[in-house]
Scaffold this active site. Structure first.
Site, PDB file in Angstrom:
ATOM      1  N   CYS A  62       0.837  -1.206   0.000  1.00  0.00           N
ATOM      2  CA  CYS A  62       0.000   0.000   0.000  1.00  0.00           C
ATOM      3  C   CYS A  62       0.868   1.251   0.000  1.00  0.00           C
ATOM      4  CB  CYS A  62      -0.919   0.017   1.219  1.00  0.00           C
ATOM      5  SG  CYS A  62      -2.004  -1.408   1.316  1.00  0.00           S
TER       6      CYS A  62
HETATM    7  C1  BEZ Z   1       0.564  -4.597   1.840  1.00  0.00           C
HETATM    8  O1  BEZ Z   1       0.180  -3.483   1.536  1.00  0.00           O
HETATM    9  O2  BEZ Z   1       1.731  -4.914   1.731  1.00  0.00           O
HETATM   10  C2  BEZ Z   1      -0.399  -5.633   2.345  1.00  0.00           C
HETATM   11  C3  BEZ Z   1      -1.553  -5.247   3.017  1.00  0.00           C
HETATM   12  C4  BEZ Z   1      -2.404  -6.227   3.500  1.00  0.00           C
HETATM   13  C5  BEZ Z   1      -2.106  -7.568   3.294  1.00  0.00           C
HETATM   14  C6  BEZ Z   1      -0.968  -7.919   2.594  1.00  0.00           C
HETATM   15  C7  BEZ Z   1      -0.098  -6.966   2.105  1.00  0.00           C
END
Ligand code: BEZ
Length: 216
Positions: free
Chosen positions: A46
């Site tokens: 994210c």
């Molecule tokens: C991420 O943004 O890396 C992420 C967020 C939730 C679950 C898995 C990855």
């Protein structure tokens, strides 16, 4: 939450964001909109995605697109996280991020897919036109960061269709030939609308230079 279909007017809502309270339709005004959800603040994928959107600010602006992110995290979390995004992605996040801890917007837009993530939003993207209609939608799992070059490509395709009555073929990229939409059949209308000419491979398959670019 009713199922949202392409061509539907997207639901309106009032919400808190990192840029203050907004009423969605009013905030969009006459712009296109890109509403996109992410699972959680302070997560790696994210962080890269929101940094990428910030760094593509000029590209979205050129296309008259306003971006609006959302997750179920509260406002203070978003505000702290923006510092990390800016620091690690060499970015300057200017677009608003919706704080939706009560999941009102997330549920209105069906962004929570319980078999994928129980309580968090998946990576949904809603492409909204200036008439507030949903024109395209994609959904990715948490583990797959989105390709924002592809998102810009979809916007370009939608805007070419609206402005020039062309569609874009498989793997189309800026500068490639476009397809004359099948509903245009009258040869005179084709001459008028596509002054750069066209190649007819089949009566239903007519290729024309990208209409908003001069022929090379
Ligand atoms: C991420 O943004 O890396 C992420 C967020 C939730 C679950 C898995 C990855």
């Amino acid at each position: 939450m009713a199922t949202l279909h392409l061509g539907d007017i997207v639901p309106d809502f009032e919400t808190e964001t990192t840029s203050g309270t907004i009423r969605f339709h009013d905030w969009l005004g006459s712009s296109w909109g890109l509403l996109f959800s992410h699972p959680a603040d302070f997560t790696p994928v994210c962080t890269t995605e929101l940094g990428r959107v910030a760094n593509l600010n000029e590209e979205f602006k050129k296309r008259n697109v306003k971006c609006l992110a959302i997750s179920v995290d509260p406002l203070d979390s978003h505000k702290k996280w923006i510092n990390d995004i800016n620091e690690t992605q060499n970015a300057n996040v200017q677009f608003p991020i919706i704080a939706d801890p009560e999941r009102k917007v997330a549920e209105l837009y069906d962004m929570i897919h319980p078999n994928a993530l129980a309580t968090q939003t998946v990576r949904s993207v809603y492409f909204i036109d200036p008439n507030k209609k949903l024109r395209a939608q994609i959904t990715y799992p948490a583990s797959t960061g989105r390709n924002f070059a592809e998102i810009l490509r979809v916007i370009d395709s939608l805007q070419l269709t609206d402005n020039y009555q062309v569609a874009t073929p498989a793997d189309w990229q800026q500068g490639d030939e476009c397809v004359i939409v099948p509903s245009i059949k009258d040869p005179e209308e084709i001459q008028t609308k596509f002054p750069q000419g066209y190649r007819q491979l089949k009566p239903y398959l007519r290729m024309t230079p990208q209409p908003n670019l001069k022929k090379k």
